[in-house]
Design a protein around this motif. Structure first.
Motif, short mmCIF file in Angstrom:
data_model
loop_
_atom_site.label_atom_id
_atom_site.label_comp_id
_atom_site.label_asym_id
_atom_site.label_seq_id
_atom_site.Cartn_x
_atom_site.Cartn_y
_atom_site.Cartn_z
N GLU A 79 0.84 -1.20 0.00
CA GLU A 79 0.00 0.00 0.00
C GLU A 79 0.87 1.25 0.00
O GLU A 79 1.93 1.29 0.64
N PHE A 80 0.41 2.29 -0.70
CA PHE A 80 1.16 3.55 -0.81
C PHE A 80 0.54 4.61 0.10
O PHE A 80 -0.67 4.59 0.39
N GLY A 81 1.39 5.54 0.52
CA GLY A 81 0.93 6.67 1.32
C GLY A 81 1.94 7.80 1.23
O GLY A 81 2.98 7.69 0.56
N LEU A 82 1.62 8.90 1.93
CA LEU A 82 2.52 10.05 1.95
C LEU A 82 2.89 10.35 3.39
O LEU A 82 2.03 10.67 4.21
N ALA A 83 4.17 10.22 3.70
CA ALA A 83 4.65 10.46 5.06
C ALA A 83 5.11 11.91 5.18
O ALA A 83 5.79 12.44 4.30
N GLU A 84 4.75 12.54 6.30
CA GLU A 84 5.21 13.90 6.57
C GLU A 84 5.46 14.06 8.06
O GLU A 84 4.84 13.40 8.90
N GLY A 85 6.41 14.95 8.37
CA GLY A 85 6.81 15.15 9.75
C GLY A 85 5.75 15.86 10.56
O GLY A 85 4.99 16.68 10.05
N GLN A 86 5.74 15.55 11.84
CA GLN A 86 4.80 16.17 12.78
C GLN A 86 5.53 16.93 13.89
O GLN A 86 4.91 17.33 14.87
N GLY A 87 6.82 17.13 13.71
CA GLY A 87 7.57 17.82 14.74
C GLY A 87 7.79 16.93 15.95
O GLY A 87 7.71 15.70 15.87
N ALA A 88 8.06 17.54 17.08
CA ALA A 88 8.27 16.78 18.32
C ALA A 88 7.88 17.64 19.51
O ALA A 88 8.18 18.83 19.54
N GLN A 89 7.22 17.02 20.47
CA GLN A 89 6.90 17.68 21.72
C GLN A 89 8.08 17.54 22.67
O GLN A 89 8.87 16.59 22.56
N PRO A 90 8.25 18.49 23.61
CA PRO A 90 9.36 18.38 24.57
C PRO A 90 9.32 17.04 25.30
O PRO A 90 8.30 16.63 25.85
N GLY A 91 10.45 16.36 25.30
CA GLY A 91 10.55 15.07 25.96
C GLY A 91 9.97 13.92 25.17
O GLY A 91 9.95 12.79 25.65
N GLN A 92 9.50 14.19 23.95
CA GLN A 92 8.88 13.16 23.12
C GLN A 92 9.77 12.89 21.90
O GLN A 92 10.46 13.78 21.42
N PRO A 93 9.76 11.66 21.37
CA PRO A 93 10.51 11.39 20.13
C PRO A 93 9.84 12.08 18.95
O PRO A 93 8.64 12.40 19.00
N PRO A 94 10.57 12.32 17.88
CA PRO A 94 9.98 12.97 16.70
C PRO A 94 8.86 12.12 16.11
O PRO A 94 8.93 10.90 16.12
N ALA A 95 7.84 12.80 15.60
CA ALA A 95 6.67 12.09 15.08
C ALA A 95 6.60 12.23 13.57
O ALA A 95 6.85 13.31 13.01
N VAL A 96 6.26 11.13 12.89
CA VAL A 96 6.04 11.11 11.45
C VAL A 96 4.73 10.35 11.20
O VAL A 96 4.48 9.31 11.83
N ARG A 97 3.92 10.89 10.29
CA ARG A 97 2.62 10.27 10.02
C ARG A 97 2.48 10.01 8.52
O ARG A 97 2.85 10.85 7.70
N ALA A 98 1.94 8.84 8.21
CA ALA A 98 1.65 8.49 6.82
C ALA A 98 0.16 8.69 6.57
O ALA A 98 -0.68 8.11 7.26
N ASP A 99 -0.14 9.56 5.61
CA ASP A 99 -1.53 9.86 5.26
C ASP A 99 -1.90 9.22 3.93
O ASP A 99 -1.04 8.68 3.21
N TYR A 100 -3.20 9.33 3.61
CA TYR A 100 -3.74 8.91 2.31
C TYR A 100 -3.58 7.42 2.04
O TYR A 100 -3.47 7.00 0.89
N LEU A 101 -3.58 6.63 3.11
CA LEU A 101 -3.65 5.19 2.93
C LEU A 101 -5.13 4.83 2.69
O LEU A 101 -6.02 5.31 3.41
#
Length: 297
Positions: free
Chosen positions: A182-204
């Motif tokens: 399956e294909f999708g588009l991943a984009e960054g979500q930044g990071a909250q203090p004390g949290q690991p960086p977040a990435v989300r894949a959309d359009y699945l």
């Protein structure tokens, strides 16, 4: 007062003269009595001298122990420093071996770089590499580690290059689920203090088979990122608020907080431009270590 002193001295003198003129038998008895009388004093003096000598030896021993303890402490600190240095060298050697092996296996040409800085305005936005156009680095090239993709090059100078990290909201990557395709588009979500960086894949697709733990790789669509680069794994799956498609939170394969080395995926055109350009006297290009494609040239 003076008369009394004179009288006492005279009396003592008379006693001494009398003792000197005593017969031998009487003299021996007197001397024995005197010896017996002063023997406790002699014993006490002897014991005091012995104790004083022991105290002096003890204090001197404490001084020696203090010096020895300080020397041992310094030696321990030195050995610990040597151990840390040896561990660091072993770690660097292991990293370099892993990188060299990765470069030999990777199908694209890679330029090995060291991370020398981060953007102070956003820890998860960009990092800076120690190589630029003079080494064949161009803008818009994929940047990865031995674990996986970390971003793409943006601003490139002769000797440095900035990398836009996957966690930055302006970084978008076309991805594919390795298991289901399956294909999708991943984009960054930044990071909250004390949290690991977040990435989300959309359009699945809403009907797509997406499961936690699915491996996510680059799709190769668009031509910016080579196909099949590891991106991460699906951590959570949810239906979008519109209800039209699914979204997946991705745990990145590479730890963006511990980047020390990175590779820029270069094209033959990038490297050809470097070979055609005059090389400055202080720039050394090593094809064997910086540019590898499967095997040594």
């Amino acid at each position: 007062m003076k008369d009394r002193r004179w009288i006492a001295l005279c009396a003592i003198g008379l006693v001494v003269l009398a003792m000197l003129n005593l017969p031998d038998a009487a003299s021996r008895r007197v001397k024995g009595a005197v010896r017996d009388g002063i023997s406790p004093l002699q014993a006490g003096l002897r014991g005091g001298v012995r104790e004083t000598r022991d105290v002096v030896r003890y204090v001197r021993g404490l001084g020696d122990l203090a010096l020895e303890n300080r020397a041992l402490t310094e030696e321990i600190a030195y050995l610990r420093g040597e151990m840390r240095m040896a561990e660091e060298l072993a770690r660097d050697n292991r990293l370099l071996r892993d990188q060299l092996g990765f470069m030999r296996r990777f199908p694209n040409k890679l330029i090995s770089c060291e991370v020398i800085g981060r953007d102070s305005t956003g820890w998860w936005q960009t990092v800076r590499l120690d190589k630029g156009a003079a080494a064949g680095v161009a803008e818009g090239r994929a940047v990865l580690t031995t674990e996986g993709l970390i971003g793409r090059t943006t601003a490139v100078s002769d000797r440095t290059a900035d990398v836009l990290l996957l966690s930055d909201p302006s970084c978008k990557v076309s991805v594919r689920l390795k298991r289901s395709g399956e294909f999708g588009l991943a984009e960054g979500q930044g990071a909250q203090p004390g949290q690991p960086p977040a990435v989300r894949a959309d359009y699945l697709l809403k009907t797509a088979d997406v499961q936690p733990g699915d491996e996510v790789v680059t799709s190769g669509l668009g031509g910016l990122f080579p196909k099949g680069l590891p991106v991460g794994r699906v951590a959570e799956v949810a239906l979008d608020a519109s209800g039209l498609y699914q979204t997946a939170r991705i745990e990145l394969a590479a730890d963006l907080g511990k980047l020390e080395y990175a590779f820029v995926a270069a094209t033959e055109k990038d490297l050809a431009a470097v070979r055609a350009a005059p090389v400055p006297a202080d720039v050394v290009l090593d094809d064997e270590t910086d540019y590898l494609e499967g095997e040594e040239p």
